[in-house]
Every structure is written in C-alpha cells, then in structure tokens.
Scaffold this active site. Sequence first.
Site, short mmCIF file in Angstrom:
data_model
loop_
_atom_site.label_atom_id
_atom_site.label_comp_id
_atom_site.label_asym_id
_atom_site.label_seq_id
_atom_site.Cartn_x
_atom_site.Cartn_y
_atom_site.Cartn_z
CB SER A 26 -0.96 0.00 1.19
OG SER A 26 -0.24 -0.12 2.39
CG HIS A 41 -3.74 -0.69 -2.55
ND1 HIS A 41 -4.24 0.59 -2.55
CD2 HIS A 41 -3.46 -0.98 -1.26
CE1 HIS A 41 -4.24 1.06 -1.32
NE2 HIS A 41 -3.78 0.13 -0.52
CE LYS A 80 -7.51 1.06 0.51
NZ LYS A 80 -6.99 0.17 1.52
C1 LIG Z 1 -6.89 0.06 2.93
C2 LIG Z 1 -6.29 -1.24 3.27
C3 LIG Z 1 -6.87 -2.08 4.20
C4 LIG Z 1 -8.04 -1.65 5.06
O1 LIG Z 1 -9.22 -1.70 4.36
P1 LIG Z 1 -10.42 -0.80 4.88
O2 LIG Z 1 -11.60 -1.33 4.18
O3 LIG Z 1 -10.08 0.61 4.50
O4 LIG Z 1 -10.49 -0.97 6.37
C5 LIG Z 1 -6.33 -3.33 4.39
N1 LIG Z 1 -5.25 -3.72 3.71
C6 LIG Z 1 -4.63 -2.94 2.82
C7 LIG Z 1 -3.42 -3.44 2.11
C8 LIG Z 1 -5.12 -1.66 2.58
O5 LIG Z 1 -4.51 -0.86 1.73
#
Ligand SMILES: *Cc1c(COP(=O)(O)O)cnc(C)c1O
Length: 404
Positions: free
Chosen positions: A189, A217, A249
Amino acid sequence: MSTSIAERFTPRLQERQHQHLYRTRALVTSPQQPIMQINGLTVVNFSSNDYLGLANSSAIKDALITELNSTLSGVGAGAAHLVTGHHLHHHLLEDELADWLGTERALLFSTGYMANLAVQQTLMQAGDVIIGDKLNHASLVDGAHASSAEFKRYPHNDMAALERRLQAAAQQHASCTGQALIVTDGVFSMDGDIAPLKTIQTLAQTYQAWLMVDDAHGFGALGQNGKGSFEHLGLTPDANTILVGTLGKAFGTSGAFVAGSQVLIESLIQFARPYIYTTAMSQLNAAASRAALKQVQAAQVSRETLAQHIRQFRQGAQALGLTLIDSPSAIQPILLGDAHTALAWSEQLKQRGFWVGAIRPPTVPQGQARLRVTLCSTHTTAQIEALLAAFCDILAQQKTTFTQ
Ligand SMILES: *Cc1c(COP(=O)(O)O)cnc(C)c1O
C-alpha cells in the site's frame, strides 16, 4: 498513582508536532474525483485509491437511487448478519464476488481492517506461526498480534528469508500439529510494488503453509479482468489460499470481502468475532457494490488508461531525477527521506493546486518519508503533465535556494 488524560497526552501531542509527524484531517466538500474541493481549495487530487473513478460513478449512483425507491432495501441493516441483518443484496454480492474470482465462496466484512483481524484470529491457534512481510499493511500486523499464534516477519519481499522462517517453523513443529500461515499484501500500500506471489505460492506448497494475500490495491486495478495480483502474475489461488479485498478502493464504495474455500468461509461465519459481533454493512452499500462489481468487470479500457498514466508519470518523474520505487501499480511513491521535506513538498504542491499526501513514520520506516502519488483512470494526461511540471518547478526552486 494516577494522572489525567491531559497530563498523559499533552506532551505526546507536542512531541508529535515537533517531529513533523502531527496528523490532521483535510476537509472534503466534493465527491471523490480528480478535481476536488479540499480545505476550501480546488485541487487536482493525486492521493485517493479510487483507481477506476467509481467513487462518483453515475451508474452506481443510479443503482442506489433505484434501490432507495424500491421496497426491497430501506437504509440500515439493523442487525448483525447472524441476526436479521443479512440482506438479499449482501448474499448476492457474495455470490457474484466468488463467481468472479473463481473461489467457492466469499464473505463480506464492514471494513478490510476487520477482515484482516478476523482471518488471522480465527484461523490461527496457539502453537501456530504467522509469517508476514515487514511492509504488510497495519491491519495485517494488528491481525497477527490479535491471534494466539506466534508472529514472525521477513524483510520486504525477501524470499530467502521467508524460506528460512518456514524451515524454522517446520523444525519447531515437527513433533506437533502447528500450522504456518504466510501473510502478505498483494500490492504493497505504501510502496506500490507487488509481492512475488509465484515464489511465495511455491514456498507455501512446499512447506504446507497456508497463504493469505491482502490485495486491497490489486482488485479492480490489476490484471486484464481486474482480478488483482494473481491474475496480473498469471497465477491461480489454491485451496489453502485466503484472498482479502476491499470495496473502498477501486470499487469506489466501502467494505471488504474474504474469498476462498467453502470451509474457510463457514469457519469465519461460525467463529470470527469481527464478523459475528458487528452490524452488517448497509444493504444500500451492498447494492452499490454490486453495481460497482459490474463496472469493475467491464473496466478494461479504464485499466488500460490507468496503465498508460502510470507509464507517463514514471517516465516524466525519472526524467526529472526523482527517486521512484520499482512499482508497476497506480501507487507511485517519491522517496524524500525525512518527514519535514515530505511535508514541505506536499505543501508546495498544494500551493500549486495539487493534492499529494506526505506519508511519514510510523506509517513508513524512519528515513523513508515520501509523497505517495496515486493515479486514477479518470485523470487526464494534461493533469499528469501539470503535476510533473509542478515537481520540476519545486526542484528548480530548491536549486536556487541552495546556490544563494
Ligand atoms: C486500505 C487497506 C486495508 C483496510 O481496508 P479498509 O476497508 O479501508 O479498512 C487493508 N489492507 C490494505 C493493504 C489496505 O490498503
């Protein structure tokens, strides 16, 4: 001896400020999209994870309006999934996600954070070992700590180190039934690079470890059909693989899912506390996410545009001499080193009309503060060109300051 909340925290807050690590929340007064109103400024947004521009998609908004005007949904779920909160839209979204990914089943969670807690807490027991990449997302790290298993880490994408941890676990557990679980981000991320899943999968199979891949992602953005890092690398998850994806995302809505075998999903429904003891996400969000999945499935052109944007940005940034990471994804960090510089650059970009987040410790290691540029298919080549011109400007200004 007891202290007040103020006595404990005032010095900590001040320390954060002195270290340039204080965090603030920018106030958004527009939809999530390339041109946004943030803190009262009109800016081109290069910070969001809305990779396919679905967060303000008219098709998804139309689906929501239809839903609101129907007699099927209402607003809130009103209860947990195991009480009366499991709505038809949740159920269908799970089926559609599983069909799309080719797994036996999928299960919805309210957030990715909770999914990551749930999987590790539920699957792993005392005597087991979780082996995670050093740069895994904070929610994966917290999930590992929340389980009763031992937690080991390996240097980022270091396959020899991962194998050593697996060998050690195999020796330690030779006489008992301890299980190893490898845990990694698909797309990292904060760095944007992809885990070497082919090698990781082979190692998992060789050492009979289970494999958990958080592709928050990757899903939607990577692979010809948007099926994430596995598809991008030409791989298929096996029966002992657990996939985690988020809907907040590239899908443009919110929530998360776990995809895998029938037994995995049933076990989570029976035993995962972050699944059982929480209200289901709104069925409206599930309906919106079903519409989003259709958009994601049909987004070949958007994914190609995104890939072109990534090439354009990397070529331009390299020509300027900026320090990039070897990232093929929409996440393109520019390494600047200390937190102060990252903040100053972010501020200068803001003055020029660009919103690019400064990422500082503890989110990234000390000395690796950066600007995290993220690209979306909905950006224009002119906007990317303009961002590169702004970087050029900042670099030129720095040179004059140094030579004065
Ligand atoms: C954003 C993210 C999460 C968390 O997901 P949410 O739905 O925002 O709680 C978990 N793992 C990764 C790699 C992320 O980028």
